[in-house]
Design a protein around this motif. Sequence first.
Motif, mmCIF file in Angstrom:
data_model
loop_
_atom_site.group_PDB
_atom_site.id
_atom_site.type_symbol
_atom_site.label_atom_id
_atom_site.label_comp_id
_atom_site.label_asym_id
_atom_site.label_seq_id
_atom_site.Cartn_x
_atom_site.Cartn_y
_atom_site.Cartn_z
ATOM 1 N N UNK A 1 1.055 -1.091 0.090
ATOM 2 C CA UNK A 1 0.226 -0.015 0.063
ATOM 3 C C UNK A 1 0.650 1.431 -0.132
ATOM 4 N N UNK A 2 0.154 2.527 -0.815
ATOM 5 C CA UNK A 2 1.079 3.934 -0.750
ATOM 6 C C UNK A 2 0.042 5.328 0.041
ATOM 7 N N UNK A 3 0.225 5.498 1.510
ATOM 8 C CA UNK A 3 -0.352 6.255 1.492
ATOM 9 C C UNK A 3 0.202 7.588 0.961
ATOM 10 N N UNK A 4 -0.865 8.373 0.160
ATOM 11 C CA UNK A 4 -0.125 10.071 -0.248
ATOM 12 C C UNK A 4 -0.077 11.553 -0.312
ATOM 13 N N UNK A 5 -0.757 10.741 1.275
ATOM 14 C CA UNK A 5 -0.743 11.907 1.859
ATOM 15 C C UNK A 5 -2.475 12.228 2.143
ATOM 16 N N UNK A 6 -2.914 11.545 0.702
ATOM 17 C CA UNK A 6 -4.917 11.851 0.785
ATOM 18 C C UNK A 6 -5.569 10.547 1.861
ATOM 19 N N UNK A 7 -5.053 9.522 0.586
ATOM 20 C CA UNK A 7 -4.910 8.265 1.151
ATOM 21 C C UNK A 7 -4.562 7.302 0.819
ATOM 22 N N UNK A 8 -5.017 6.562 1.010
ATOM 23 C CA UNK A 8 -4.974 4.882 0.998
ATOM 24 C C UNK A 8 -4.934 4.067 -0.293
ATOM 25 N N UNK A 9 -3.344 3.631 -1.494
ATOM 26 C CA UNK A 9 -3.734 3.301 -2.499
ATOM 27 C C UNK A 9 -2.654 1.910 -2.576
ATOM 28 N N UNK A 10 -3.961 0.990 -3.152
ATOM 29 C CA UNK A 10 -2.878 -0.093 -3.446
ATOM 30 C C UNK A 10 -1.783 -0.404 -4.887
ATOM 31 N N UNK A 11 -0.712 -0.561 -4.533
ATOM 32 C CA UNK A 11 0.777 -0.765 -5.108
ATOM 33 C C UNK A 11 0.468 -1.800 -6.225
ATOM 34 N N UNK A 12 0.268 -2.380 -4.922
ATOM 35 C CA UNK A 12 0.603 -4.145 -5.979
ATOM 36 C C UNK A 12 0.085 -5.334 -4.717
ATOM 37 N N UNK A 13 -0.259 -6.289 -5.293
ATOM 38 C CA UNK A 13 -1.343 -7.069 -4.493
ATOM 39 C C UNK A 13 -1.470 -8.387 -5.704
ATOM 40 N N UNK A 14 -0.098 -9.671 -4.298
ATOM 41 C CA UNK A 14 0.920 -10.038 -5.672
ATOM 42 C C UNK A 14 0.196 -11.725 -4.756
ATOM 43 N N UNK A 15 -0.237 -12.650 -5.310
ATOM 44 C CA UNK A 15 -0.297 -14.613 -4.638
ATOM 45 C C UNK A 15 1.137 -14.993 -5.217
#
Length: 147
Positions: free
Chosen positions: A99-113
Amino acid sequence: QNITSIDTGEIEGFSRWLKPFGDGLLLGIGYADNARTLKVEIYSEEGQSIDPICSYKKEKILFSSSYLTYMLDLENGYIGIVFKDSNREIDHSDGYVLLHFDGNKINVIVEAYFDRDLGEKEAIRSTVIDGYLYIMFNTEFRVIKLP
């Protein structure tokens, strides 16, 4: 010696712990409304109150409560968590979310299995270096190029 308390108001679920995450921010990793829903939340700490800014939830998973298994890069806003996903109907349900917090929201950068059980979750470590995510477990590791 100088224990104080701060009013958090009503916040759904609970965090295993709160960690400073930048200027006046706290990161909480824990559970939402049940013990199978991961909740990652960023809080603003101002004066005598803590207010939620944004959150990420993933349902029907198990994740480690060991602080050492999380990849936390406070400088760049990354949060990495390994998990076992019971939503998947195949044997290979071990995964990792960056995950990445950009200062406003949390975004999914990678979801790997992964194509196999990762084994002891408390032994997994990860890091981000020069645009790549490195996940190390048991006797091997995986490298994922970040978008």
